[in-house]
Design a protein around this motif. Structure first.
Motif, mmCIF file in Angstrom:
data_model
loop_
_atom_site.group_PDB
_atom_site.id
_atom_site.type_symbol
_atom_site.label_atom_id
_atom_site.label_comp_id
_atom_site.label_asym_id
_atom_site.label_seq_id
_atom_site.Cartn_x
_atom_site.Cartn_y
_atom_site.Cartn_z
ATOM 1 N N LYS A 17 0.829 -1.213 0.000
ATOM 2 C CA LYS A 17 0.000 0.000 0.000
ATOM 3 C C LYS A 17 0.856 1.253 0.000
ATOM 4 C CE LYS A 17 -3.924 2.065 2.459
ATOM 5 N NZ LYS A 17 -4.861 1.908 3.585
ATOM 6 N N SER A 63 -3.199 -4.585 1.549
ATOM 7 C CA SER A 63 -2.617 -3.727 0.510
ATOM 8 C C SER A 63 -3.660 -2.844 -0.154
ATOM 9 C CB SER A 63 -1.942 -4.589 -0.558
ATOM 10 O OG SER A 63 -2.911 -5.253 -1.364
ATOM 11 N N GLU A 64 -4.905 -3.326 -0.223
ATOM 12 C CA GLU A 64 -5.981 -2.617 -0.924
ATOM 13 C C GLU A 64 -5.618 -2.383 -2.384
ATOM 14 O OE1 GLU A 64 -7.170 0.871 1.213
ATOM 15 O OE2 GLU A 64 -7.427 -0.196 3.104
ATOM 16 N N ARG A 65 -4.947 -3.377 -2.973
ATOM 17 C CA ARG A 65 -4.536 -3.310 -4.375
ATOM 18 C C ARG A 65 -5.138 -4.496 -5.127
ATOM 19 N NH1 ARG A 65 -3.534 0.920 -2.596
ATOM 20 N NH2 ARG A 65 -1.555 2.086 -2.626
#
Length: 267
Positions: A123, A144-146
């Motif tokens: 992130k 990570s929110e990816r």
């Protein structure tokens, strides 16, 4: 006890663990020793096991009579004692000493903590639309929110529908397609092996983990990985000691590998 119980609810509840076990056999079981698929059923099995043993002791056990007197039922204290003995005998090979539990817990805690830190590193050092390829597609992609690509296919529709590799017997780890993975050009590859192991070609070829996680090695053996990703290894201890992080050499959505650091990110 399940089959002979008088209460219909108890009988039907007893079939729930059986159904779960049969489903585990159908899908191929679990490749880890923790038997995670079956763990939710353990409390119910313990209840039925204890109830069944208690029923047998209550209805089928008697002390011999003396001088022609009729047999006497075992007193409750003796039945309880035998129940404890039976439970100890059955559980003997599965019981772990406190020191063993502590060692297992500490080892697992270190790896799971590393996954969280890797997610936070991703992130911090990638743009929101960077594509990350994972072997352990759990905590790291969550934190990570990816966008994530599961290289072993449990969360990828293409890989999940492939036939299992006949050379790899590990359920949930025996489907992979390196050409498909690297054709999508992920910006970062998070390997399931330490960066130090991956970069040591002799150790990589002879690693004992190859016997259990062949799919991980097959993916990382692809020429595209060695050409475009291996030179961009992140030298942070988390990457070198736990799960190697490799940056695609021409990625514009990830920081250069020398800029990556887990300092200050540990939870």
């Amino acid at each position: 006890h399940m089959a002979l119980g008088r209460r219909p609810v108890a009988r039907w509840m007893g079939y729930v663990p059986l159904a779960v076990y049969l489903y585990g056999v159908y899908v191929g079981g679990d490749e880890l020793a923790e038997f995670r698929f079956y763990a939710p059923m353990a409390p119910l099995l313990i209840v039925f096991g204890v109830a069944g043993a208690s029923r047998c002791l209550r209805h089928g056990a008697a002390l011999p009579g003396r001088l022609g007197r009729p047999a006497r039922r075992w007193p409750p204290s003796l039945r309880f004692g035998w129940l404890v003995v039976l439970m100890a005998v059955v559980s003997f090979k599965t019981l772990l000493l406190p020191a063993q539990l502590r060692n297992l817990g500490q080892g697992r805690e270190r790896l799971e903590r590393a996954n969280v830190v890797i997610g936070l590193m991703l992130k911090a050092h990638t743009r929101p639309d960077a594509l990350i390829a994972h072997v352990w597609a759990g905590a790291a992609p969550y934190f990570s929110e990816r966008p994530a690509l599961d290289m072993l296919g449990k969360a990828d529709s293409h890989i999940a529908r492939l036939p299992a590799s006949p050379a790899d017997y590990q359920p949930a780890h025996n489907k992979y397609d390196p050409a498909y993975v690297f054709a999508r050009r992920p910006d970062v590859v998070v390997a399931g092996l330490s960066g130090r192991l991956v970069l040591d070609r002799q150790a990589f070829e002879n690693a004992p983990e190859r016997q259990s996680y062949l799919g991980v090695f097959r993916v990382l053996e692809d020429p595209a990985f060695w050409r475009d990703y291996a030179p961009g290894v992140v030298r942070d201890p988390i990457s070198m000691d736990d799960h190697g992080i490799f940056i695609r050499r021409d990625s514009t959505l990830a920081d250069p590998p020398q800029d990556w650091s887990s300092r200050g990110l540990a939870p």
